[in-house]
Design an enzyme around this catalytic site. Structure first.
Site, PDB file in Angstrom:
ATOM      1  N   ALA A  59      89.162  56.101 -26.811  1.00  0.00           N
ATOM      2  CA  ALA A  59      89.545  54.975 -27.506  1.00  0.00           C
ATOM      3  C   ALA A  59      88.909  53.980 -26.517  1.00  0.00           C
ATOM      4  O   ALA A  59      89.191  54.034 -25.281  1.00  0.00           O
ATOM      5  CB  ALA A  59      90.875  54.914 -27.678  1.00  0.00           C
ATOM      6  N   LYS A  65      96.924  59.798 -30.142  1.00  0.00           N
ATOM      7  CA  LYS A  65      97.442  59.841 -28.518  1.00  0.00           C
ATOM      8  C   LYS A  65      98.253  61.223 -28.188  1.00  0.00           C
ATOM      9  O   LYS A  65      99.174  61.532 -28.809  1.00  0.00           O
ATOM     10  CB  LYS A  65      98.614  58.896 -28.471  1.00  0.00           C
ATOM     11  CG  LYS A  65      98.092  57.280 -28.956  1.00  0.00           C
ATOM     12  CD  LYS A  65      98.964  56.416 -29.106  1.00  0.00           C
ATOM     13  CE  LYS A  65      99.560  55.698 -27.592  1.00  0.00           C
ATOM     14  NZ  LYS A  65     100.411  54.556 -27.789  1.00  0.00           N
ATOM     15  N   ASP A 113     104.078  50.942 -35.426  1.00  0.00           N
ATOM     16  CA  ASP A 113     104.505  52.421 -35.756  1.00  0.00           C
ATOM     17  C   ASP A 113     103.762  53.483 -35.641  1.00  0.00           C
ATOM     18  O   ASP A 113     102.590  53.334 -35.896  1.00  0.00           O
ATOM     19  CB  ASP A 113     104.595  51.997 -37.556  1.00  0.00           C
ATOM     20  CG  ASP A 113     105.493  53.165 -38.007  1.00  0.00           C
ATOM     21  OD1 ASP A 113     106.417  53.870 -37.495  1.00  0.00           O
ATOM     22  OD2 ASP A 113     105.593  53.435 -39.460  1.00  0.00           O
ATOM     23  N   GLY A 153      95.008  55.700 -20.177  1.00  0.00           N
ATOM     24  CA  GLY A 153      96.429  55.555 -19.794  1.00  0.00           C
ATOM     25  C   GLY A 153      96.903  56.860 -18.760  1.00  0.00           C
ATOM     26  O   GLY A 153      96.127  57.624 -18.753  1.00  0.00           O
ATOM     27  N   LEU A 154      97.765  56.687 -18.017  1.00  0.00           N
ATOM     28  CA  LEU A 154      98.301  57.556 -17.167  1.00  0.00           C
ATOM     29  C   LEU A 154      99.337  58.611 -17.869  1.00  0.00           C
ATOM     30  O   LEU A 154      99.739  59.689 -17.288  1.00  0.00           O
ATOM     31  CB  LEU A 154      99.142  56.903 -15.931  1.00  0.00           C
ATOM     32  CG  LEU A 154      98.449  56.003 -15.176  1.00  0.00           C
ATOM     33  CD1 LEU A 154      99.067  55.300 -14.206  1.00  0.00           C
ATOM     34  CD2 LEU A 154      97.257  56.489 -14.360  1.00  0.00           C
ATOM     35  N   GLY A 165      89.301  50.653 -24.079  1.00  0.00           N
ATOM     36  CA  GLY A 165      90.342  50.130 -23.082  1.00  0.00           C
ATOM     37  C   GLY A 165      90.421  51.263 -22.010  1.00  0.00           C
ATOM     38  O   GLY A 165      90.037  52.115 -21.799  1.00  0.00           O
TER      39      GLY A 165
END
Length: 612
Positions: A355, A376, A411, A360-361, A357
């Site tokens: 994705a 995710k 959501d 993320g960690l 961006g």
């Protein structure tokens, strides 16, 4: 001796002497003195019939209880009992899992050692399909059945022999719209709206009905003028009210000059009586009302398929899955979303890819270019400075599921045991998933199995948005970013990590939050002002020179951490400098603790009626 009932399920067991006549006649056999049951005496077809009826009964009981809690919303709204509404919201969210667990236990008891007999389950599915076909909520009942089979078999992928991969009645059309909606015709718009309020049963509770009707009629006539008409031909509404939080909504459409537009009346119940607070008159405005960042409606409907079909006609860009979810049928919405995903994969060459961006960690996040959701998956290990656990992350998602999302929290639908062809993954993404998420993602030959994932609507990360859209658009997003933080605080939520990369912008230009691993409730925080030191070296030290507790938060540090500089920093400070003050956070915290939660409504000031 008769049958022994336990938990609503007949214990079809053995006596000290089991005779062929008892079994072949289908009579229930009494318990033997030591308990236990000999279901092996039953044929596959008999067990399938018994099991199908057990699950159908459980669905009926769940549906009845769901309806009872849902229908309480009208009484709660008229009584302005907002605490009871919040309690009902949580109670209803917990119902599904409770009834599935109960049905699963009953099935395990019924089938005993033959629990894994697939021939029994194949027959059970067929019998169950016949039982629920006559119900107006057959689609939801099929999903309930799937929830139980997937618990029993812990299924990886899908098995069409024992679960409803697609509905057995996919072409079953909704009934006539005329029986679903109520239509009002005539040139007197005020009288038409009066009839609407009478029919939905709220006219008697209004404190200034005549003023509200005139204001609402003027708003509808303004919309008709935009459509090139001087009069309104007709108004039609669903004859049931959509309740959520402290708001109530009457939904339908109006026709003018041969063209139709969605409409919704938004009602509040302040001291003194019910008021029409706002009027929505476009597809986009109605779409925001049914947003994926909102809690689920409590709306009493007997034919969910027909209502969703009608709403989809008003908002064709909104998926049926989202509409089912917004009505509180979130489990079936998940099913619909998965089916749409599989149809997309079958009809396209899209491959899963990372994705957009900053990675993320805590999560590996990926998407499909032509399907606007993100997947995710929790990493096995979290990079510094994250000091949380996998259980903590999942707990945060459960918190968001049960909490008022205030139009600012995306959501997330939780999926287990997904399977996809390995060649549908970008090689770099697949390598990262297998390396960073080995506890969750496994490759078996040409198939990739994902044990657990969250699926959310895809939005544009805020940091990328302000880079792409400079000027007025970026400034508007930054102002709404600050408002999003305040809206979350008003609902009792502290987002934790407030970096721009953790927020996104919807297609309506609304800023929302989607990174929940450090999210917490305001009552878990201690908002402090940074202590002052006489020693200049203290401020340059790598570690704080003062004690810091686990829940301590220092809002003065936000300005540095957010990284907003130049014009965007000036814009943010001019609108939201109080976010950097501990006193402001303590004030919000106190208001929430006293039950004074400021609800964030799904419409703007422009849409509100001027009634004074």
């Amino acid at each position: 001796m008769g049958a022994v009932f336990r938990g609503g399920v007949p214990n079809v067991a053995v006596c000290t002497r089991v005779c062929f006549e008892c079994v072949s006649s289908g009579r229930d056999v009494p318990m033997n003195p030591g308990g236990g049951r000999m279901v092996t005496m039953y044929s596959d077809s008999r067990l399938a019939n018994e099991g199908a009826n057990v699950i159908a009964t459980a669905w009926n009981d769940f549906s009845d209880r769901f309806s009872i809690v849902t229908r309480r919303a009208r009484h709660r709204f008229l009584a302005a009992d907002w605490q009871a509404i919040a309690a009902d919201h949580v109670e209803r969210l917990d119902l599904y899992s409770s009834f599935v667990t109960r049905a699963e236990a009953d099935i395990r008891t019924l089938l005993g050692e033959r629990l894994g007999a697939r021939d029994v389950w194949i027959g059970m599915r067929a019998v169950y399909s016949g039982l629920v076909n006559v119900r107006p909520d057959w689609e939801l009942a099929e999903t309930f059945y799937n929830s139980i089979t997937r618990r029993i078999f812990d299924t990886v992928g899908v098995d069409p022999r024992i679960e409803f991969v697609s509905s057995d009645y996919p072409d079953r059309a909704p009934g006539p719209v005329g029986r679903l909606v109520t239509s009002y015709r005539g040139e007197n718009v005020v009288e038409a709206l009066r009839a609407v309020m009478e029919d939905v049963g709220l006219d008697g509770a209004c404190s200034n009905l005549e003023i509200d009707l005139k204001g609402a009629s003027l708003r509808l006539l303004e919309r008709a003028d935009q459509m090139g008409a001087t009069t309104i031909d007709s108004i039609e509404v669903l004859p049931t009210v959509f309740f959520r939080g402290s708001g109530a909504y009457v939904v339908g459409q109006m026709t003018a000059a041969g063209k139709s537009t969605p409409i919704a009346l938004a009602l509040l119940h302040p001291d003194g009586g019910v008021r029409i607070d706002a009027v929505m008159t476009t597809e986009n405005e109605l779409s925001i009302l049914f947003s994926f960042t909102r809690s689920y409606f409590h709306v009493a409907i007997d034919h969910p398929h027909e209502v969703v079909a009608y709403l989809h006609g008003l908002m064709p860009r909104k998926r049926r899955a989202e509409l089912f979810i917004s009505l509180g049928f979130n489990k079936h919405g998940k099913t619909e979303l998965f089916r749409m995903l599989m149809q997309h994969l079958d009809s396209s060459d899209d491959r899963f890819e990372m994705a957009a961006g900053v990675p993320g960690l805590v999560m590996v996040v990926f998407t499909l270019p032509g399907f606007d959701v993100v997947f995710k998956v929790i990493r096995d290990r979290f990079g510094a400075p994250k000091q949380i656990t996998r259980d903590r992350v999942m707990n945060r998602y459960r918190l968001v599921f049960r909490h008022d999302r205030a139009g600012r929290l995306v959501d997330a639908q939780e999926y287990e045991h997904l399977s996809f062809a390995a060649d549908r993954f970008d090689p770099e993404l697949l390598d990262q998933l297998l390396d960073a998420c080995a506890r969750t993602v496994v490759r078996d030959g040409d198939t990739v199995h994902i044990a657990h994932a969250y699926v959310e609507r895809r939005v544009t990360p805020l940091d990328l948005y302000v880079q792409r859209y400079r000027g007025a658009a970026a400034e508007a997003a930054i102002v709404d970013y600050g408002q999003a933080i305040k809206d979350l605080a008003a609902s009792g939520i502290f987002p934790g990590d407030m970096l721009l990369k953790n927020f996104g912008v919807t297609r309506h230009g609304r800023v929302v939050f989607y990174d929940y691993d450090e999210l917490t409730t305001l009552d878990e925080c201690t908002f402090r002002k940074l202590p002052m030191s006489d020693d200049p070296y203290d401020d340059m030290a790598a570690e704080p020179w003062f004690s810091v507790g686990p829940g301590d938060v220092f809002p003065e540090e936000f300005e540095t951490f957010l990284g907003l500089s130049g014009r965007l920093g000036d814009v943010f400070r001019s609108h939201h400098s109080d976010i950097f003050e501990a006193s402001a956070w303590r004030e919000w915290q106190q208001r929430v603790s006293e039950g004074d939660r400021l609800e964030v409504f799904p419409y703007t000031r422009r849409q509100r009626l001027v009634t004074t």
